[in-house]
Design an enzyme around this catalytic site. Structure first.
Site, PDB file in Angstrom:
ATOM      1  N   ASP A 206       0.344  -2.064   4.502  1.00 27.24           N
ATOM      2  CA  ASP A 206       1.574  -1.283   4.644  1.00 27.24           C
ATOM      3  C   ASP A 206       2.776  -2.203   4.918  1.00 27.24           C
ATOM      4  OD1 ASP A 206      -0.053   0.928   4.423  1.00 27.24           O
ATOM      5  OD2 ASP A 206       0.177   1.604   6.513  1.00 27.24           O
TER       6      ASP A 206
ATOM      7  N   GLU B  73       0.798  -0.370  -4.709  1.00 29.32           N
ATOM      8  CA  GLU B  73      -0.360   0.506  -4.899  1.00 29.32           C
ATOM      9  C   GLU B  73       0.135   1.939  -4.926  1.00 29.32           C
ATOM     10  OE1 GLU B  73      -3.975   2.861  -3.241  1.00 29.32           O
ATOM     11  OE2 GLU B  73      -1.959   2.696  -2.410  1.00 29.32           O
TER      12      GLU B  73
ATOM     13  N   HIS C 109      -0.625  10.915  -1.950  1.00 25.74           N
ATOM     14  CA  HIS C 109      -1.935  10.519  -1.426  1.00 25.74           C
ATOM     15  C   HIS C 109      -2.849  11.695  -1.108  1.00 25.74           C
ATOM     16  CE1 HIS C 109      -4.854   9.454   1.725  1.00 25.74           C
ATOM     17  NE2 HIS C 109      -4.976   8.342   1.029  1.00 25.74           N
TER      18      HIS C 109
ATOM     19  N   ASP D  16      -1.027   6.243  -5.538  1.00 28.45           N
ATOM     20  CA  ASP D  16      -2.101   7.242  -5.615  1.00 28.45           C
ATOM     21  C   ASP D  16      -1.707   8.281  -6.651  1.00 28.45           C
ATOM     22  OD1 ASP D  16      -3.808   6.400  -3.304  1.00 28.45           O
ATOM     23  OD2 ASP D  16      -1.932   6.740  -2.225  1.00 28.45           O
TER      24      ASP D  16
ATOM     25  N   HIS E 280       0.814  -1.218   0.000  1.00 31.70           N
ATOM     26  CA  HIS E 280       0.000   0.000   0.000  1.00 31.70           C
ATOM     27  C   HIS E 280       0.850   1.272   0.000  1.00 31.70           C
ATOM     28  CE1 HIS E 280      -2.593   2.896   2.458  1.00 31.70           C
ATOM     29  NE2 HIS E 280      -3.281   2.708   1.354  1.00 31.70           N
ATOM     30  N   ARG E 281       0.736   2.058  -1.056  1.00 33.27           N
ATOM     31  CA  ARG E 281       1.574   3.252  -1.270  1.00 33.27           C
ATOM     32  C   ARG E 281       3.063   2.841  -1.257  1.00 33.27           C
ATOM     33  NH1 ARG E 281      -1.439   7.139   3.272  1.00 33.27           N
ATOM     34  NH2 ARG E 281      -3.538   6.347   2.896  1.00 33.27           N
TER      35      ARG E 281
ATOM     36  N   GLU F 103      -4.381   3.898  -8.185  1.00 28.80           N
ATOM     37  CA  GLU F 103      -5.595   4.551  -7.691  1.00 28.80           C
ATOM     38  C   GLU F 103      -5.688   5.961  -8.266  1.00 28.80           C
ATOM     39  OE1 GLU F 103      -6.335   4.816  -3.419  1.00 28.80           O
ATOM     40  OE2 GLU F 103      -7.933   6.281  -3.801  1.00 28.80           O
TER      41      GLU F 103
ATOM     42  N   LYS G   4      -6.780   9.232  -7.562  1.00 29.33           N
ATOM     43  CA  LYS G   4      -7.104   9.859  -6.273  1.00 29.33           C
ATOM     44  C   LYS G   4      -7.742  11.236  -6.517  1.00 29.33           C
ATOM     45  CE  LYS G   4      -6.299   8.678  -2.417  1.00 29.33           C
ATOM     46  NZ  LYS G   4      -7.304   7.888  -1.666  1.00 29.33           N
TER      47      LYS G   4
HETATM   48  O1  G3P Z   1      -5.844   0.768  -2.288  1.00 30.87           O
HETATM   49  C1  G3P Z   1      -6.836   1.205  -1.435  1.00 30.87           C
HETATM   50  C2  G3P Z   1      -6.427   2.263  -0.474  1.00 30.87           C
HETATM   51  O2  G3P Z   1      -5.242   2.851  -0.873  1.00 30.87           O
HETATM   52  C3  G3P Z   1      -7.484   3.287  -0.340  1.00 30.87           C
HETATM   53  O3  G3P Z   1      -7.274   4.154   0.712  1.00 30.87           O
HETATM   54  O4  G3P Z   1      -6.794   6.400   1.527  1.00 30.87           O
HETATM   55  O5  G3P Z   1      -5.005   4.709   1.460  1.00 30.87           O
HETATM   56  O6  G3P Z   1      -5.835   5.721  -0.634  1.00 30.87           O
HETATM   57  P1  G3P Z   1      -6.165   5.291   0.756  1.00 30.87           P
HETATM   58 CA    CA Z   2      -4.547   4.582  -2.211  1.00 27.84          CA
END
Ligand code: G3P
Ligand code: CA
Length: 280
Positions: free
Chosen positions: A267, A67, A82, A69, A40-41, A141, A143
């Protein structure tokens, strides 16, 4: 003699009692190895989110996907960050959309996390594609796309330019909380799998809504707190996969695994077992 007989019977019973547990663990391990492990990120528990350092860390930790953003600068360049402001994750302040690419590239996107990462910059979307294509899947994503008219086309153009719009081969998935944006992107890139993100307000998502999502999306990725086995089953019934976000502890990852999800957005990629070859 009688004593020996009872000992043998007792040991036999103990072995029998242990067998189902053993079998369950074997199945469980096999399934867990097939789960999609999404950093994640980037591996953002270990390095500053949405930086090359975090993405490289995700690859090193054998995640299946990173992942990212994606947002847009004032001069229309795609970048990975993000928040809609730079305040939390850089040494600057202000809206992302108020910076040109040249300006936003001057910011330090690493020191806030740790001095070890001082000098990390905000990467462009194209840099990420060029660096990671073929090395790891990329979960993109969109965003806040309503803030950036045309972002879907720009993302599509960057992928098409690189011949990365042919779906599975390059392991690209595009997702957003903005479902209109997902639909638009799907029209531009029909061969790429898309995902619908669903926050807490979707806890009561109906079968009809899931069926509607499935007309353009392959993934339904909800907040982990609304996930139940029943939801997992209902998502599968309409033919989508489910990868909840955001796991930040081993307990959360274990719970999601037990619920039968297809992927875990985390994470900490080390919390998710990946492909057997990779975990060696
Ligand atoms: O991949 C889903 C997740 O990233 C969505 O929440 O706020 O971390 O972008 P957020
Ligand atoms: Ca995200």
């Amino acid at each position: 003699m009688r004593r020996i007989f009872f000992m043998v019977v007792l040991i036999g019973m103990m072995v029998m009692a242990a067998m189902p547990t053993f079998a369950a663990e074997q199945v469980s391990k096999k399934d867990q190895q097939q789960i999609m492990n999404v950093a994640h990120r980037g591996a953002s528990g270990h390095a500053p989110e949405n930086t090359m350092a975090a993405f490289h860390k995700g690859v090193k930790m054998k995640a299946d996907y990173i992942e990212i953003d994606v947002q847009m600068t004032k001069d229309g360049e795609l970048i990975a960050i993000h928040d809609t402001t730079v305040d939390r994750t850089t040494d600057g302040s202000g809206l992302v959309s108020s910076f040109t690419l040249e300006e936003i590239r001057q910011l330090d996107a690493g020191s806030w996390f740790s001095e070890e990462f001082a000098g990390e910059t905000i990467p462009t979307f194209e840099e990420i594609l060029d660096e990671f294509r073929g090395k790891v899947g990329i979960l993109i994503e969109l965003k806040g796309p309503a803030l950036y008219p045309g972002i879907e086309e720009k993302v599509a153009d960057a992928l098409i330019e690189r011949n990365m719009h042919h779906s599975q081969n390059n392991k690209i998935i595009i997702q957003s909380f903005n479902h209109e944006s997902v639909q638009l992107s799907k029209e531009l890139l029909p061969n790429i799998p898309h995902g619908v993100l669903a926050g807490m307000t979707w806890a009561g998502v109906t079968d009809e809504q899931l069926a509607e999502f499935a007309t353009y999306a392959d993934h339904f990725n909800p907040n982990q707190n609304i996930v139940t086995t029943e939801l997992v089953d209902r998502v599968h019934v309409v033919g989508m996969e489910i990868s909840p976000y955001t796991s930040r502890s081993q307990e959360q990852a274990n719970r999601l695994f037990e619920l039968g999800v297809d992927g875990i957005i985390t994470d900490y990629p080390e919390h998710v077992y990946s492909h057997p070859v990779k975990s060696n």
